[in-house]
Design a protein around this motif. Structure first.
Motif, short mmCIF file in Angstrom:
data_model
loop_
_atom_site.label_atom_id
_atom_site.label_comp_id
_atom_site.label_asym_id
_atom_site.label_seq_id
_atom_site.Cartn_x
_atom_site.Cartn_y
_atom_site.Cartn_z
N GLY A 122 17.94 -40.56 12.90
CA GLY A 122 17.99 -39.97 14.24
C GLY A 122 19.38 -39.52 14.65
O GLY A 122 20.36 -39.75 13.95
N GLY A 123 19.43 -38.86 15.79
CA GLY A 123 20.70 -38.47 16.41
C GLY A 123 21.62 -37.68 15.51
O GLY A 123 21.19 -36.74 14.85
N ASP A 124 22.87 -38.09 15.49
CA ASP A 124 23.91 -37.32 14.83
C ASP A 124 23.62 -37.03 13.36
O ASP A 124 23.93 -35.97 12.87
N LEU A 135 21.10 -36.29 12.04
CA LEU A 135 20.08 -35.26 11.86
C LEU A 135 20.61 -33.86 12.15
O LEU A 135 19.89 -32.87 12.02
N GLN A 136 21.87 -33.80 12.52
CA GLN A 136 22.45 -32.49 12.81
C GLN A 136 22.39 -31.57 11.59
O GLN A 136 22.51 -30.37 11.71
N GLY A 137 22.25 -32.17 10.43
CA GLY A 137 22.21 -31.38 9.22
C GLY A 137 20.97 -30.49 9.11
O GLY A 137 20.94 -29.56 8.32
N ILE A 138 19.97 -30.77 9.91
CA ILE A 138 18.75 -29.96 9.86
C ILE A 138 19.02 -28.60 10.48
O ILE A 138 19.54 -28.49 11.57
N GLU A 166 11.90 -39.99 19.57
CA GLU A 166 12.89 -38.95 19.86
C GLU A 166 12.34 -37.57 19.50
O GLU A 166 12.46 -36.61 20.25
#
Lengths: 331, 331
Positions: B178-180, B182-185, B215
């Motif tokens: 979750g969160g940070d 997952l920014q790679g998506i 989330e």
């Protein structure tokens, strides 16, 4: 255009003459081949003077208060010493309730402001055609000295992607309602945004706007911004009271400064130019093929068979392209 | 292919002979013109027998446990009495750490299961080329009696969109972090999904997976699904323990039943076929233009000028298309 050469028209545009700007845009919107040749000469003359604006795309669902926002934002930008051009991409502008720009009277103060130039959406049935004309109108406005260009689109269909692909920054206006009421937003639109503004944060809606900001911040947090090292800001504003409008402009200026410094803006524009050229090539070629009288029968038959799953798309495509490139009526 | 006509190869494919399937896919992957002609005959023979599978696209970031998931999912699907083909779209499969399918050993039990057919990503530098071959391989597998086709892609670039455009349902695997993290998506990938699974919901990660599900549910709630009357399910699962794998398959079956009943699946496939044909036409035409020796010099010069903003894209495009369609070396 009989009384004026493209060169003299270009000179008048460069002086910022409003009638010349209107004429120039009308010229590039024309589909007549001789006009197109003139338009090419005009654009070649203007191009060295274009490109110096910040290009802002803006979208939002109907009812979000886009016209009120553009008016407040535009007037603020002019107060800061800038000149703003407002264009539109809306292939469906013929329908009622479409682009706000079909009705200038909704932006009463901005439309009479000498620092603003407002151009309604060009006529045209295809998004590609409308997009091309808007891109070229943008170049004309820049050459005429407008250093902020706002390209508006209604919140439907593919037009947001098209607008994002021709601008430096994509701004999304949202309603403070949040949750279910926001289901109307098309997939992927939120993710195009470099800046998200929850409008109508005034009166009864102020609290809801705050909650919507938090909700969107959380949703956007999961997704990487397309811009380099940029966390998409989510803010509330009220076009009605003017609150947050100055902050919106400040964020645009921040974005421009940071993305200029890190080279992203230059790169985005180069890529946009190149992609635009290839789109044009592709569309021109497809148009020639679709217009080929020799092919009309085959095309209708094969397309129906392909849709029904009776013909492999690759086979149909190869047949059509071979016939097109070999045939006598290809032009 | 010398010893076998396309027609006899098609017969062997229809009988489900594994060597024939491999040969047929090799044939459609070939770029030799005579092979292409044979491939067309093969596909025309197979097409009436294709299309009866549920086509599932699947993606996820590296490390999400995709190979383990596909193995568990595939074996479960076979246990339910189905036959599953696993294909891949990965234009960058030459790089290390790319498609899992480059390394069948990572799916030990599935790769030796007689109910499964696994084909690594085809060679090819362009996404369009890889996509075409995968689409055609899908038809071959369907004609051979595989009634579930899984098209896998790595979580990079445009390939997810391409896979979503060739499948009935797009499944996204996510990490429980979750969160940070997952920014790679990539932007917009989550929004392609018809089904979201948070994998690795086991051991220490079980609680985090639960939070990630909540989330994502909240984030997806804001966006409309592309499928008709379908709220995208977000669930956790563990490919390691097998928990939630059966539920994943049940959701696929639910999706298929509902979207068949309301006509959406049929419509999606018709639109996909038609769009595929036009993509092919467009790509073929562009390829002919790019390969034209007469144009090479102009093309390089104009493209550089367009990127640098020295030449209007429309003018450059029109010049190139006119030269291409008029020129003697256009084929």
């Amino acid at each position: 255009m009989s009384s004026q050469t493209p060169e003299s028209l270009a000179d008048a545009v460069l002086k910022g003459e409003r009638r010349a700007i209107a004429r120039a845009i009308t010229l590039i919107e024309s589909t007549r081949p001789d006009h197109r040749a003139d338009a090419d000469r005009l654009l070649e003359k203007l191009l060295p003077h274009a490109g110096r604006s910040i290009r802002i795309g803006i979208s939002g669902v109907p009812g979000v208060g886009k016209s009120t926002f553009i008016e407040a934002f535009g007037n603020h930008v002019i107060d800061q010493g800038h000149r703003i051009a407002v264009l539109a991409v809306d292939p469906s502008s013929k329908r009622s309730g479409g682009s706000i720009l079909g009705d200038k009277t909704r932006m009463e103060t901005l439309s009479v402001n000498q620092g603003a130039y407002i151009r309604p959406s060009p006529a045209g049935r295809t998004l590609g055609g409308v997009a091309r004309r808007t891109r070229e109108a943008m170049l004309i406005c820049e050459a005429a000295g407008f250093n902020v260009v706002l390209v508006e689109t209604v919140g439907v269909g593919q037009s947001e992607t098209t607008v994002a692909e021709m601008t430096d920054l994509f701004m999304l206006l949202l309603l403070p309602s949040g949750g279910d009421e926001l289901q109307g937003i098309k997939k992927g639109i939120v993710e195009l945004a470099d800046l998200v503004l929850v409008n109508k944060a005034d009166g009864d809606m102020a609290a809801a706007a705050g909650r919507a900001v938090a909700e969107y911040k959380s949703a956007l947090h999961l997704l990487r911004s397309a811009a380099r090292d940029w966390q998409v800001p989510v803010r509330s504003c009220s076009a009605l009271t003017g609150e947050g409008i100055d902050a919106a402009w400040d964020m645009v200026a921040d974005f421009r400064r940071q993305m200029t410094e890190n080279g992203f803006l230059d790169e985005r524009r180069r890529d946009q130019n190149q992609a635009w050229m290839w789109n044009e090539i592709s569309e021109n070629l497809l148009q020639h093929l679709k217009d080929s009288p020799d092919l009309a029968g085959d095309l209708a038959r094969l397309e129906a068979e392909v849709r029904a799953g009776q013909q492999p798309p690759v086979t149909a495509a190869r047949h059509l392209v071979a016939r097109f490139l070999a045939g006598p009526g290809k032009m």
